[in-house]
Write a protein that holds these residues in place. Structure first.
Motif, short mmCIF file in Angstrom:
data_model
loop_
_atom_site.label_atom_id
_atom_site.label_comp_id
_atom_site.label_asym_id
_atom_site.label_seq_id
_atom_site.Cartn_x
_atom_site.Cartn_y
_atom_site.Cartn_z
N PRO A 123 -16.78 0.96 -4.41
CA PRO A 123 -15.89 0.00 -5.06
C PRO A 123 -14.50 0.58 -5.29
O PRO A 123 -14.34 1.78 -5.51
N PHE A 124 -13.50 -0.28 -5.21
CA PHE A 124 -12.13 0.10 -5.51
C PHE A 124 -11.46 -1.03 -6.28
O PHE A 124 -11.89 -2.19 -6.19
N GLN A 125 -10.42 -0.69 -7.02
CA GLN A 125 -9.61 -1.70 -7.70
C GLN A 125 -8.21 -1.71 -7.10
O GLN A 125 -7.65 -0.65 -6.82
N ILE A 126 -7.65 -2.89 -6.88
CA ILE A 126 -6.32 -3.02 -6.32
C ILE A 126 -5.27 -2.80 -7.40
O ILE A 126 -5.20 -3.56 -8.38
N PRO A 127 -4.44 -1.74 -7.28
CA PRO A 127 -3.49 -1.42 -8.36
C PRO A 127 -2.09 -1.99 -8.17
O PRO A 127 -1.27 -1.94 -9.09
N SER A 128 -1.78 -2.48 -6.96
CA SER A 128 -0.41 -2.93 -6.70
C SER A 128 -0.41 -4.22 -5.88
O SER A 128 -1.46 -4.68 -5.42
N GLY A 129 0.78 -4.79 -5.70
CA GLY A 129 0.89 -6.05 -4.97
C GLY A 129 1.24 -5.87 -3.51
O GLY A 129 1.67 -6.83 -2.86
N SER A 130 1.02 -4.70 -2.94
CA SER A 130 1.43 -4.46 -1.55
C SER A 130 0.61 -5.25 -0.54
O SER A 130 1.02 -5.40 0.61
N MET A 131 -0.57 -5.73 -0.96
CA MET A 131 -1.42 -6.50 -0.03
C MET A 131 -1.46 -7.99 -0.37
O MET A 131 -2.31 -8.72 0.13
N LEU A 132 -0.52 -8.45 -1.22
CA LEU A 132 -0.42 -9.89 -1.46
C LEU A 132 -0.04 -10.61 -0.16
O LEU A 132 0.68 -10.07 0.65
N PRO A 133 -0.54 -11.81 0.05
CA PRO A 133 -1.42 -12.60 -0.83
C PRO A 133 -2.91 -12.36 -0.58
O PRO A 133 -3.75 -12.97 -1.23
N THR A 134 -3.26 -11.46 0.35
CA THR A 134 -4.67 -11.22 0.67
C THR A 134 -5.42 -10.65 -0.53
O THR A 134 -6.51 -11.12 -0.87
N LEU A 135 -4.84 -9.63 -1.16
CA LEU A 135 -5.47 -8.98 -2.30
C LEU A 135 -4.49 -8.95 -3.46
O LEU A 135 -3.33 -8.58 -3.29
N LYS A 136 -4.98 -9.33 -4.63
CA LYS A 136 -4.12 -9.43 -5.80
C LYS A 136 -4.34 -8.26 -6.73
O LYS A 136 -5.42 -7.64 -6.75
N ILE A 137 -3.31 -7.94 -7.52
CA ILE A 137 -3.43 -6.87 -8.51
C ILE A 137 -4.58 -7.21 -9.45
O ILE A 137 -4.62 -8.30 -10.02
N GLY A 138 -5.52 -6.28 -9.60
CA GLY A 138 -6.67 -6.53 -10.45
C GLY A 138 -7.92 -6.95 -9.71
O GLY A 138 -8.99 -7.07 -10.32
N ASP A 139 -7.82 -7.16 -8.40
CA ASP A 139 -9.01 -7.45 -7.61
C ASP A 139 -9.89 -6.20 -7.51
O ASP A 139 -9.39 -5.09 -7.30
N PHE A 140 -11.18 -6.38 -7.64
CA PHE A 140 -12.15 -5.31 -7.40
C PHE A 140 -12.82 -5.58 -6.06
O PHE A 140 -13.36 -6.67 -5.85
N ILE A 141 -12.77 -4.61 -5.18
CA ILE A 141 -13.24 -4.83 -3.82
C ILE A 141 -14.37 -3.86 -3.46
O ILE A 141 -14.57 -2.85 -4.13
N LEU A 142 -15.09 -4.21 -2.40
CA LEU A 142 -16.12 -3.33 -1.85
C LEU A 142 -15.68 -2.86 -0.47
O LEU A 142 -15.14 -3.64 0.32
N VAL A 143 -15.94 -1.60 -0.19
CA VAL A 143 -15.53 -0.99 1.08
C VAL A 143 -16.76 -0.50 1.84
O VAL A 143 -17.58 0.25 1.28
N ASN A 144 -16.88 -0.93 3.07
CA ASN A 144 -17.97 -0.49 3.95
C ASN A 144 -17.69 0.94 4.38
O ASN A 144 -16.71 1.22 5.06
N LYS A 145 -18.59 1.89 4.01
CA LYS A 145 -18.33 3.30 4.26
C LYS A 145 -18.85 3.80 5.62
O LYS A 145 -18.57 4.93 6.00
N PHE A 146 -19.60 2.97 6.35
CA PHE A 146 -20.14 3.46 7.62
C PHE A 146 -19.56 2.74 8.83
O PHE A 146 -19.95 3.02 9.96
N ASP A 147 -18.61 1.82 8.60
CA ASP A 147 -18.01 1.10 9.72
C ASP A 147 -17.30 2.04 10.70
O ASP A 147 -17.33 1.83 11.90
#
Length: 274
Positions: free
Chosen positions: A84-108
């Motif tokens: 899990p990770f939390q998005i700390p900035s708006g650099s990925m707006l509008p796809t990911l917003k500040i405060g979004d908690f995301i899941l990352v596939n570690k074996f891709d």
């Protein structure tokens, strides 16, 4: 101060694993010998906790050993399955917003050795358009998230706010123009739909001039990444390429949104990441 949680977790796992092994090799036989000399009636009076304390087993060892299973499970899941990770900035707006908690596939992008990030078992290669989490090249203790734009050998050009890959303009369509009130960056932006590989996603472009322009040739074993918030993202246009060894995984799901400690968590942004 930057804390490398992955390193802290790895050290914790090693400590409790050593404690578990030490107990199994040194103290478990001693406890077994004590119980062998006890009558069945006396053994029946002992619960599991009391049996562990036989033969003078050190309390600190039992404490460390008790955390082994939970730390091993967390360490295994975070290192090899999903993190899990939390998005700390708006650099990925509008796809990911500040405060979004995301899941990352570690074996891709390959099963990797924790902390060192060395590939143990190759799986698939990163694809253009993937949203990737990686160790920031200038400070590997930091995790960054951007969109994969350039693969090894690609020629990337970015001029007049248009992206070109290998001499071909990337397709984009204007969807809307947002006023200041609807943009967390507090400036009007145009929203475009962009096609990168198989990924259709939205990007922001401001109306001010952006000095982040240039031409780049992606070296072998490295990648070129950009934020979807094109005029508010420090990415490969600023600090260069991402080495393959720095890749941590592909972001694939938003599972929670939480603006700050004093707000209520929300599930309004839940869904797959495009």
């Amino acid at each position: 101060m930057d804390f490398d949680f992955e390193l802290i977790l790895a050290v914790a796992f090693i400590v409790v694993a050593l404690a578990w092994g030490y107990d199994r090799i040194v103290w478990a036989p001693k406890r077994k010998a004590v119980m062998a000399g006890m009558t069945p009636e006396a053994l029946a009076l002992l619960d599991k906790e009391a049996k562990l304390k036989l033969a003078g087993t050190p309390k600190w060892l039992l404490e460390a050993k008790s955390y082994f299973v939970i730390i091993a499970v967390i360490f295994g899941l975070r290192s090899f399955v999903v993190e899990p990770f939390q998005i700390p900035s708006g650099s990925m707006l509008p796809t990911l917003k500040i405060g979004d908690f995301i899941l990352v596939n570690k074996f891709d992008y390959g099963v990797r050795l924790p902390v060192l990030n060395t590939t143990l078992i190759p799986t698939t290669e990163p694809q253009r358009g993937d949203v990737v989490v990686f160790k920031y090249p200038e400070n590997p203790s930091l995790n960054y998230i951007k969109r994969m734009v350039g693969l090894p050998g690609d020629v990337i050009s970015y001029h007049d706010k248009r992206l070109m890959i290998n001499g071909k303009l990337v397709e984009e369509d204007l969807l809307a123009e947002l006023p200041v009130s609807l943009n967390p960056n507090r400036e009007p932006v145009a929203v475009f739909e962009e096609q990168l590989g198989d990924a259709e996603h939205q990007i922001y472009k401001s109306y001010r001039r952006n000095p982040l322009e240039g031409d780049w040739v992606v070296p072998e074993g490295q990648y070129f990444v950009m934020g979807d918030n094109r005029d508010n993202s420090a990415d490969s246009r600023v600090w260069g390429f991402v080495p393959e060894a720095n890749l941590k995984g592909r972001a694939f799901y938003v599972w929670l949104h939480w603006d700050d400690f004093f707000s209520l968590p929300s599930f309004k942004n839940n869904g797959l990441i495009e």
